[in-house]
Design a protein around this motif. Structure first.
Motif, PDB file in Angstrom:
ATOM      1  N   SER A  48       0.928  -1.284  -0.020  1.00 27.88           N
ATOM      2  CA  SER A  48      -0.016   0.093  -0.125  1.00 27.88           C
ATOM      3  C   SER A  48       0.922   1.295  -0.069  1.00 27.88           C
ATOM      4  O   SER A  48       0.413   2.275   0.179  1.00 27.88           O
ATOM      5  N   ALA A  49       2.113   1.134  -0.164  1.00 29.56           N
ATOM      6  CA  ALA A  49       3.095   2.177  -0.212  1.00 29.56           C
ATOM      7  C   ALA A  49       3.157   2.757  -1.257  1.00 29.56           C
ATOM      8  O   ALA A  49       2.937   2.154  -2.545  1.00 29.56           O
ATOM      9  N   THR A  50       3.640   3.959  -1.754  1.00 28.22           N
ATOM     10  CA  THR A  50       3.825   4.507  -2.703  1.00 28.22           C
ATOM     11  C   THR A  50       5.307   4.867  -3.154  1.00 28.22           C
ATOM     12  O   THR A  50       5.785   4.766  -4.089  1.00 28.22           O
ATOM     13  N   ALA A  51       6.132   5.274  -2.015  1.00 28.32           N
ATOM     14  CA  ALA A  51       7.711   5.151  -2.179  1.00 28.32           C
ATOM     15  C   ALA A  51       8.398   4.543  -0.960  1.00 28.32           C
ATOM     16  O   ALA A  51       7.712   5.015   0.351  1.00 28.32           O
ATOM     17  N   ALA A  52       9.212   3.495  -1.100  1.00 30.46           N
ATOM     18  CA  ALA A  52       9.628   2.984   0.270  1.00 30.46           C
ATOM     19  C   ALA A  52      11.349   2.879   0.215  1.00 30.46           C
ATOM     20  O   ALA A  52      11.843   2.576  -0.959  1.00 30.46           O
ATOM     21  N   LEU A  53      11.723   2.548   1.122  1.00 36.87           N
ATOM     22  CA  LEU A  53      13.152   2.513   1.501  1.00 36.87           C
ATOM     23  C   LEU A  53      13.474   1.350   2.272  1.00 36.87           C
ATOM     24  O   LEU A  53      12.793   1.264   3.433  1.00 36.87           O
ATOM     25  N   ASP A  54      14.271   0.198   1.795  1.00 35.69           N
ATOM     26  CA  ASP A  54      14.891  -0.717   2.887  1.00 35.69           C
ATOM     27  C   ASP A  54      16.080  -0.566   3.092  1.00 35.69           C
ATOM     28  O   ASP A  54      17.028  -0.551   2.436  1.00 35.69           O
ATOM     29  N   ILE A  55      16.560  -0.275   4.710  1.00 39.45           N
ATOM     30  CA  ILE A  55      17.820   0.226   4.862  1.00 39.45           C
ATOM     31  C   ILE A  55      18.540  -1.279   5.263  1.00 39.45           C
ATOM     32  O   ILE A  55      18.003  -2.174   6.032  1.00 39.45           O
ATOM     33  N   GLN A  56      19.722  -1.118   4.689  1.00 36.26           N
ATOM     34  CA  GLN A  56      20.788  -2.274   5.175  1.00 36.26           C
ATOM     35  C   GLN A  56      19.862  -3.627   4.799  1.00 36.26           C
ATOM     36  O   GLN A  56      19.738  -4.794   5.509  1.00 36.26           O
ATOM     37  N   THR A  57      19.755  -3.811   3.387  1.00 34.94           N
ATOM     38  CA  THR A  57      18.823  -4.864   2.913  1.00 34.94           C
ATOM     39  C   THR A  57      19.571  -6.088   2.716  1.00 34.94           C
ATOM     40  O   THR A  57      18.920  -7.322   2.490  1.00 34.94           O
ATOM     41  N   GLY A  58      21.001  -6.402   2.991  1.00 35.07           N
ATOM     42  CA  GLY A  58      21.815  -7.440   2.921  1.00 35.07           C
ATOM     43  C   GLY A  58      21.967  -7.946   1.563  1.00 35.07           C
ATOM     44  O   GLY A  58      22.300  -7.056   0.650  1.00 35.07           O
ATOM     45  N   GLY A  59      21.428  -9.160   1.058  1.00 36.17           N
ATOM     46  CA  GLY A  59      21.569  -9.769  -0.281  1.00 36.17           C
ATOM     47  C   GLY A  59      20.196  -9.483  -1.003  1.00 36.17           C
ATOM     48  O   GLY A  59      20.041  -9.821  -2.076  1.00 36.17           O
ATOM     49  N   GLY A  60      19.251  -8.893  -0.419  1.00 37.65           N
ATOM     50  CA  GLY A  60      18.061  -8.311  -0.769  1.00 37.65           C
ATOM     51  C   GLY A  60      16.985  -9.533  -0.992  1.00 37.65           C
ATOM     52  O   GLY A  60      15.826  -9.688  -1.505  1.00 37.65           O
ATOM     53  N   GLU A  61      17.191 -10.670  -0.151  1.00 34.34           N
ATOM     54  CA  GLU A  61      16.596 -11.724  -0.303  1.00 34.34           C
ATOM     55  C   GLU A  61      15.107 -11.697   0.423  1.00 34.34           C
ATOM     56  O   GLU A  61      14.082 -11.901  -0.055  1.00 34.34           O
ATOM     57  N   VAL A  62      15.055 -10.997   1.536  1.00 30.15           N
ATOM     58  CA  VAL A  62      13.596 -10.615   2.337  1.00 30.15           C
ATOM     59  C   VAL A  62      12.915  -9.643   1.385  1.00 30.15           C
ATOM     60  O   VAL A  62      11.787 -10.147   1.200  1.00 30.15           O
ATOM     61  N   LEU A  63      13.674  -8.848   0.905  1.00 31.23           N
ATOM     62  CA  LEU A  63      12.717  -7.850   0.207  1.00 31.23           C
ATOM     63  C   LEU A  63      12.112  -8.622  -1.087  1.00 31.23           C
ATOM     64  O   LEU A  63      10.994  -8.309  -1.583  1.00 31.23           O
ATOM     65  N   ALA A  64      13.131  -9.192  -1.834  1.00 27.99           N
ATOM     66  CA  ALA A  64      12.868  -9.778  -2.931  1.00 27.99           C
ATOM     67  C   ALA A  64      11.780 -10.782  -2.893  1.00 27.99           C
ATOM     68  O   ALA A  64      10.871 -11.338  -3.795  1.00 27.99           O
ATOM     69  N   ALA A  74      13.425   1.733  -3.072  1.00 30.24           N
ATOM     70  CA  ALA A  74      14.955   1.903  -2.950  1.00 30.24           C
ATOM     71  C   ALA A  74      15.346   0.939  -1.883  1.00 30.24           C
ATOM     72  O   ALA A  74      14.735   0.441  -1.085  1.00 30.24           O
ATOM     73  N   ALA A  75      16.845   0.575  -1.696  1.00 31.30           N
ATOM     74  CA  ALA A  75      17.366  -0.262  -0.801  1.00 31.30           C
ATOM     75  C   ALA A  75      18.795   0.372  -0.807  1.00 31.30           C
ATOM     76  O   ALA A  75      19.444   0.653  -1.826  1.00 31.30           O
ATOM     77  N   THR A  76      19.307   0.275   0.582  1.00 27.33           N
ATOM     78  CA  THR A  76      20.785   0.633   0.938  1.00 27.33           C
ATOM     79  C   THR A  76      21.285  -0.754   1.212  1.00 27.33           C
ATOM     80  O   THR A  76      20.695  -1.556   2.158  1.00 27.33           O
ATOM     81  N   GLU A  77      22.875  -0.746   1.091  1.00 23.80           N
ATOM     82  CA  GLU A  77      23.645  -1.789   1.338  1.00 23.80           C
ATOM     83  C   GLU A  77      25.114  -1.342   1.682  1.00 23.80           C
ATOM     84  O   GLU A  77      25.474  -0.584   0.545  1.00 23.80           O
TER      85      GLU A  77
END
Length: 254
Positions: A48-64, A74-77
């Motif tokens: 339900s978000a329009t713009a989101a950020l995942d901080i310290q995403t690691g390898g991106g597995e959880v977000l993916a 967006a995501a940072t690592e």
């Protein structure tokens, strides 16, 4: 046939620990999961978000693993091997992955996101989270609580006075949110069962979760590893407890 100490340790010391996938431990270690189901709950909020950020995403597995991402994701690592993994997983989903040193400031403008998420951040910069959230925006995070895997840590490092307090205590999270001007929506804690069934699982875990025993190498801790191997062989799995917190906060609407 029981595998030897040298065989188990050599195998675990050679395998890649890039990314944040723990499937190598299947059948060799067990960690109970928190009751709140973080990835599912995160996915509901992202949908339900329009713009989101995942901080310290690691390898991106959880977000993916989330079914639906917002139009702007967006995501940072900070760690280069994880950056490569996260980019490969998340770019096909339309998410941008940004290299960031995990120190303030976050490389985004003020009020850029209506949702910020983070699973197991090493550090939490509350003022920066508040800065990049839009008024009415939400921060949603699962974090490691105080004294997580303390029995394992103390086996290698000895007594850790104050380990049940410190920066990871829920009171510190509460204070940080309030100081940053965020309203607390929920702050929950659970203590969960962990067990390691062979010494290779211990080596892999300590190589991957590098803040548990800082500077861990097989060479530096071979004597303690052998002692744990003998204990597991004689008594069964080495058990400890993990601590997890669920943190949700909201930036007041303008």
């Amino acid at each position: 046939m029981t595998r030897s100490f040298d065989d188990l340790v050599a195998e675990a010391d050679a395998v890649s620990v890039d990314g944040w996938d723990f499937s190598w431990l299947d059948g060799r270690a067990v960690e109970e999961r928190p009751s709140w189901g973080y990835q599912r709950a995160m996915g509901e909020r992202l949908a339900s978000a329009t713009a989101a950020l995942d901080i310290q995403t690691g390898g991106g597995e959880v977000l993916a693993g989330v079914p639906r991402l917002p139009p702007l994701m967006a995501a940072t690592e900070s760690w280069p091997p994880n950056l490569a993994k996260a980019t490969a997983l998340l770019h096909p989903r339309g998410a941008v992955v940004v290299a960031d040193a995990d120190e303030p400031p976050l490389p985004f403008a003020e009020a850029a996101f209506d949702l910020v998420v983070s699973r197991h951040p090493v550090t939490v910069w509350w003022d920066e989270i508040a800065r990049v959230l839009r008024p009415g925006g939400t921060y949603f995070s699962q974090q490691v609580g105080p004294g997580s895997a303390l029995e394992l840590v103390e086996f290698f490092l000895g007594p850790q006075p104050g380990a049940l307090g410190g920066a990871r205590h829920p009171d510190r999270a509460r204070d940080g949110m309030r100081a940053a001007g965020l309203d607390i929506v929920q702050l929950r804690s659970e203590t969960l069962h962990m067990e390691f069934r062979d010494i290779g699982a211990v080596v892999y875990y300590l190589r991957k979760v590098i803040w548990m025993v800082p500077g861990f190498t097989v060479e530096a801790y071979r004597d303690r590893l052998r002692a744990m191997h003998e204990r597991i062989t004689a008594e069964g799995p080495f058990t400890t407890r993990s601590a997890r917190m669920l943190v949700e906060a909201r930036k007041p609407a303008a």
